[in-house]
Design an enzyme around this catalytic site. Structure first.
Site, short mmCIF file in Angstrom:
data_model
loop_
_atom_site.label_atom_id
_atom_site.label_comp_id
_atom_site.label_asym_id
_atom_site.label_seq_id
_atom_site.Cartn_x
_atom_site.Cartn_y
_atom_site.Cartn_z
N GLY A 1 49.22 -31.67 -21.04
CA GLY A 1 50.61 -31.55 -21.65
C GLY A 1 51.56 -30.77 -20.56
O GLY A 1 51.05 -29.72 -20.00
N CYS B 1 43.97 -38.99 -18.91
CA CYS B 1 43.43 -40.16 -18.18
C CYS B 1 41.94 -40.13 -18.81
O CYS B 1 40.94 -39.23 -18.58
CB CYS B 1 43.27 -39.47 -16.66
SG CYS B 1 42.09 -40.87 -15.65
N SER C 1 42.12 -30.05 -19.04
CA SER C 1 42.52 -30.16 -17.43
C SER C 1 41.40 -29.49 -16.88
O SER C 1 40.83 -29.95 -15.69
CB SER C 1 43.86 -30.04 -17.00
OG SER C 1 44.75 -30.73 -17.86
N ASP D 1 51.13 -23.55 -25.54
CA ASP D 1 50.45 -22.97 -26.83
C ASP D 1 49.94 -21.64 -26.59
O ASP D 1 49.57 -20.92 -27.55
CB ASP D 1 49.37 -23.84 -27.21
CG ASP D 1 49.71 -25.27 -27.79
OD1 ASP D 1 51.09 -25.45 -27.66
OD2 ASP D 1 48.89 -25.93 -28.16
N GLU E 1 51.58 -25.98 -36.28
CA GLU E 1 51.23 -27.60 -36.63
C GLU E 1 49.88 -27.52 -37.02
O GLU E 1 49.33 -28.42 -37.80
CB GLU E 1 51.65 -28.43 -35.53
CG GLU E 1 50.90 -28.17 -34.46
CD GLU E 1 51.21 -29.12 -33.20
OE1 GLU E 1 51.50 -30.09 -33.64
OE2 GLU E 1 50.83 -28.56 -32.10
N ARG F 1 64.28 -27.21 -46.27
CA ARG F 1 64.48 -28.17 -45.43
C ARG F 1 63.34 -28.05 -44.42
O ARG F 1 63.10 -26.53 -44.25
CB ARG F 1 65.77 -28.07 -44.79
CG ARG F 1 67.04 -28.30 -45.77
CD ARG F 1 66.93 -29.97 -45.84
NE ARG F 1 68.19 -30.21 -47.07
CZ ARG F 1 69.60 -30.58 -46.76
NH1 ARG F 1 69.68 -30.44 -45.44
NH2 ARG F 1 70.35 -30.63 -47.69
N HIS G 1 58.87 -31.62 -29.52
CA HIS G 1 59.21 -31.74 -27.91
C HIS G 1 59.97 -30.87 -27.51
O HIS G 1 60.06 -30.45 -26.13
CB HIS G 1 58.97 -32.85 -27.31
CG HIS G 1 57.65 -33.58 -27.31
ND1 HIS G 1 56.83 -34.02 -28.44
CD2 HIS G 1 56.58 -33.60 -26.28
CE1 HIS G 1 55.50 -34.33 -28.11
NE2 HIS G 1 55.49 -34.03 -26.80
N VAL G 2 60.99 -30.24 -28.19
CA VAL G 2 62.24 -29.56 -27.75
C VAL G 2 61.53 -28.11 -27.13
O VAL G 2 61.97 -27.52 -26.20
CB VAL G 2 62.84 -29.19 -29.15
CG1 VAL G 2 63.87 -27.87 -28.71
CG2 VAL G 2 63.94 -30.35 -29.34
N GLU H 1 73.36 -3.07 -7.17
CA GLU H 1 74.76 -2.39 -7.40
C GLU H 1 74.96 -1.12 -6.37
O GLU H 1 75.84 -0.73 -5.90
CB GLU H 1 75.21 -2.12 -8.57
CG GLU H 1 74.10 -1.57 -9.47
CD GLU H 1 74.63 -1.34 -11.01
OE1 GLU H 1 75.63 -1.60 -11.55
OE2 GLU H 1 73.79 -0.61 -11.76
P1 ADP Z 1 45.35 -30.32 -21.64
O1 ADP Z 1 44.97 -30.01 -20.00
O2 ADP Z 1 46.86 -29.77 -21.82
O3 ADP Z 1 44.37 -29.66 -22.45
P2 ADP Z 1 44.14 -32.63 -22.30
O4 ADP Z 1 42.96 -31.90 -23.14
O5 ADP Z 1 44.56 -34.05 -22.77
O6 ADP Z 1 45.35 -31.69 -21.97
O7 ADP Z 1 43.50 -32.96 -21.15
C1 ADP Z 1 44.01 -33.56 -19.91
C2 ADP Z 1 43.28 -34.36 -18.93
O8 ADP Z 1 41.94 -33.69 -18.47
C3 ADP Z 1 42.31 -35.46 -19.79
O9 ADP Z 1 43.49 -36.79 -19.84
C4 ADP Z 1 41.28 -35.95 -18.99
O10 ADP Z 1 41.49 -36.54 -17.96
C5 ADP Z 1 40.74 -34.46 -18.33
N1 ADP Z 1 39.61 -33.99 -19.26
C6 ADP Z 1 39.93 -33.26 -20.40
N2 ADP Z 1 38.74 -32.87 -20.85
C7 ADP Z 1 37.59 -33.48 -20.29
C8 ADP Z 1 36.41 -33.69 -19.97
N3 ADP Z 1 35.72 -33.02 -21.05
N4 ADP Z 1 35.88 -34.17 -19.18
C9 ADP Z 1 36.41 -34.78 -18.05
N5 ADP Z 1 37.87 -34.53 -17.94
C10 ADP Z 1 38.30 -34.12 -18.98
#
Ligand code: ADP
Length: 732
Positions: free
Chosen positions: A18, A82, A114, A158, A256, A283, A289-290, A618
């Site tokens: 994110g 990914c 990540s 977060d 959330e 309400r 995403h803001v 200043e």
């Molecule tokens: P964040 O880094 O914000 O927590 P994600 O959990 O979506 O976001 O992770 C981002 C990316 O990091 C994933 O799309 C993936 O490519 C890689 N990733 C996350 N967890 C693993 C894992 N257990 N093994 C390998 N790659 C991972």
């Protein structure tokens, strides 16, 4: 030499998962620090996806490729999720791509996911390369290949990453939440409405909790706090009592990731249904995403830069190949093994999943728990006990600072909760001497969390010996037994005078607590004073606007900021706005320095630079004031650039306080009341509360004053001075 102890030669930086505001500032710091330390630098586009795809996704970065991005939200490198990287085959491809570009080290900016990916890649690295070599996909130059060095940076709005008190983006997200909550509050009170605001945080209630505390919300629902079967009855009862007590609206903030008592997700619609039955029109606003968007706050820029530069230094100066994450803990940069970061971050999620809320809250730390406690007291619609503990006088004195009202609000309610009757002194010490005192009741301070300035009024007044007789009379006639004084250096000075004359004026001897509030952040006993963060953001936003106007011309802006004899605002604003240099009173300024600066500017403008910023405190020099410096630079700069000078003045004090200032105000004020109610008052009758690291501490005024560099009224060894070098090495 063993492979692990070899120095790295090139480095790649990526943002993944994110996106979070501040990521660009981190990229900029990594790239520029790495270049200035002689490394070749690459950027990997779209996170792990780019690493797997290789080719155009891995680009060489130079100094200018990260120019002008400090104030931009999102990430210039892009980010992605990914799936392929989650497979060994995908990671092998990534390893081949990195190895063939001779990339020795990676700085990964992202969340838990990540960083987990980074840890796995690092662990598998030699095996992946060997497999790839066996398959003929790569030729290994060394056997075994040198390890891949990895440093992570916590990039997540977060704030759920273990190892850093704040993660990159969380402060900006809080800014968005608090702005939205302030706006909703004004419309909600016009219609006696109830608003539910859903904020991000799948597993972490930080944004809901801190956002609730900062915006004066009336109820907060977070995942770390288990709900029992009767939670909604308590919520409705509390909000109804608030309405009976005169509150015009109600604001509920929920994360959330909030859950039902049975562990299933708790939807905002359900909460709405519960509230609507008893409170009428309700309400829901889902901020979504803001919260991720827009320009990063001053704090996020500074945090990103400090951590980004530290990541590069760590890679070059520490030979230990173990992957780490750089974080800020207790206001210090700390490297935590990546393995511990991931394990502990996950543990909290597992505890919440398992319904073990006590452990989850325990793992979130002291500051999270104490904020929750303060919030609970504040959201109660009235005091819990009789007001028989004495009369507490609350005063805001000296120059006004944003966040003073938030401090008065919290102090009033916490003190009533502790059994004090609360009196507010109007217009600081000057008003006090005229006997201007009024009672403050629970509902009198409603809505004060978000208001700038001081509702009680304040004045800059230095007490004289002869005032003390009058002061004694006023305090005695109102039967004041305790005092809580909010303000800057003048408050410290006045309190010090009182302290030194107690033998002659014994009726002034009473438990007194000072709460530091000054935009200059030049008072001892605390790392931060209330108001300084707001001023910093005001400066940074003003400089951002100046930068926009300069796009067409070659221009140097000299921006004068407040700070009195302290360079805090100048240094931090210099860092957050990418200034070329800062002129601060701690260093002073000479003609030689000005000339030296012009020479540097001439060279860089001649090479194509379009914009430069110098931040000037200043009080830096009586001789070389801003106009004089402008004239010298104009003359010496010739046709290469024009020079504009801007004195920001009182704009720096204005506007609604930032979330940081409101939360600091809440924490300091509640701790001040605790201290008044419980400290050992025999030792010294005047104490100061302050933020040290991430803990709130109280100490005697005498001890705090030992940190002061007299007669200049600034702290002796100011912590922010260590960032001066960073300003000068990263520039715009
Ligand atoms: P964040 O880094 O914000 O927590 P994600 O959990 O979506 O976001 O992770 C981002 C990316 O990091 C994933 O799309 C993936 O490519 C890689 N990733 C996350 N967890 C693993 C894992 N257990 N093994 C390998 N790659 C991972």
């Amino acid at each position: 030499m063993t492979p692990s102890s070899q120095a790295i030669r090139s480095l790649a930086v990526m943002t993944s998962g994110g996106d979070a505001p501040g990521m660009n500032a981190a990229i900029r710091a990594v790239v520029r620090r790495a270049i200035s330390r002689g490394l070749k630098v690459y950027g990997i586009r779209r996170g792990w996806l780019g690493a797997v795809e290789g080719g155009d996704a891995i680009v060489a970065m130079d100094w200018d490729s990260v120019g002008g991005i400090l104030q931009r939200g999102g990430t210039i490198l892009g980010t992605a999720r990914c799936r392929r990287f989650r497979t060994r085959e995908g990671r092998r491809q990534a390893a081949v791509n990195l190895y063939t570009q001779d990339i020795d080290a990676l700085v990964v900016i992202g969340g838990d996911g990540s960083l987990t990916g980074a840890l796995i890649l690092q662990d598998e690295w030699p095996g992946l390369l060997q497999e790839a070599a066996d398959a003929g996909e790569v030729i290994l130059h060394e056997d075994p290949p040198r390890p891949l060095r990895i440093v992570g940076l916590p990039g997540s709005i977060d704030n759920d990453t273990y190892g850093s008190d704040m993660s990159i983006g969380a402060d900006t997200a809080l800014h968005r939440i608090v702005t939205a909550a302030d706006q909703l509050t004004s419309t909600a009170s016009a219609h006696q409405r109830t608003f539910i605001v859903e904020v991000m945080g799948r597993n972490c209630g930080y944004l809901a909790l801190a956002g609730g505390l900062a915006s004066g919300a009336h109820w907060v629902i977070i995942p770390e706090e288990g709900l029992d079967a009767r939670w909604h009855q308590r919520m409705v009862k509390s909000l109804l009592r608030g309405r009976q007590a005169g509150r015009q609206h109600a604001l509920v903030i929920m994360a959330e990731g909030a859950r039902h008592p049975d562990g299933l997700p708790l939807e905002a619609d359900i909460v709405k249904g519960l509230l609507e039955k008893q409170l009428g029109e309700t309400r829901i606003t889902v901020l979504g995403h803001v919260q991720r968007g827009g320009s990063p706050s001053a704090f996020d820029r500074i945090l990103s830069m400090i951590l980004g530069a530290a990541a590069v230094d760590y890679l070059l100066d520490t030979k230990d190949p173990q992957p780490v994450m750089m974080g800020l803990r207790e206001n210090q940069v700390v490297a935590t093994p990546l393995h511990d970061v991931i394990e502990n971050s996950r543990k909290i999620v597992a505890m919440v999943d398992a319904g073990d809320y006590t452990t989850a809250l325990q793992l979130r730390g002291v500051s999270f728990r104490s904020q929750l406690q303060v919030l609970k007291t504040l959201t109660a619609p009235g005091p819990m006990q009789e007001l028989n503990q004495g009369n507490l006088l609350i005063l805001t004195a000296g120059h006004d600072a944003p966040g003073m009202n938030a401090a008065v609000r919290v102090a009033t309610r916490m003190a009533m909760d502790r059994g004090f009757r609360v009196l507010g002194g109007e217009y600081g010490f000057e008003g006090l001497l005229e006997g201007r005192i009024r009672e403050l009741r629970w509902m009198d301070v409603t809505g004060w969390a978000s208001r700038g300035g001081s509702e009680l009024g304040t004045s800059f007044y230095t007490l004289q010996e002869q005032d003390l007789v009058t002061l004694e009379k006023v305090l005695t006639s109102h039967e004041i037994s305790h005092m809580l004084i909010i303000g800057g250096t003048s408050v410290y000075r006045n309190a010090n005078l009182i302290l030194s004359r107690l033998h002659a004026h014994p009726r002034l001897r009473m438990p007194t607590v000072l709460v530091p509030a000054t935009i200059n952040n030049n008072v001892p006993g605390t790392d931060f004073a209330i108001g300084a963060d707001t001023a910093l953001n005001n400066i940074v936003q003003a400089v951002d606007k100046l930068k926009d106007t300069a796009a067409a011309n070659k221009r140097l802006f000299i921006v004068q900021v407040m700070g009195y004899h302290s360079g805090f605002l100048a240094v931090m604003a210099g860092l957050a706005s990418g200034a070329e240099d800062v002129f601060i009173p701690e260093e002073g300024i000479s003609l030689d320095q000005i000339v030296e600066q012009v020479k540097k500017l001439r060279v860089s403008f001649a090479r194509g630079r379009r914009l430069s910023i110098i931040i000037l405190n200043e009080e830096v020099s009586k001789t070389y004031d801003i106009h004089m410096i402008q004239r010298i630079m104009e003359r010496e700069g010739g046709d290469l650039f024009d020079v504009r000078s801007i004195i920001l003045g009182h704009i720096q004090r204005g506007g609604a306080p930032t979330p940081f200032d409101r939360i600091l105000a809440a924490r300091l004020a509640s701790s001040a009341v605790e201290t008044l109610a419980s400290a050992d008052w025999d030792a010294s009758p005047v104490r100061v509360v302050g933020l040290r690291g991430n803990q709130i501490r109280s100490e005697s005024l005498e001890s705090a004053l030992t940190e002061m560099a007299w007669p200049l009224e600034r702290p002796k060894d100011a912590w922010f001075m260590e960032y001066l070098e960073l300003v000068r090495t990263l520039e715009i």
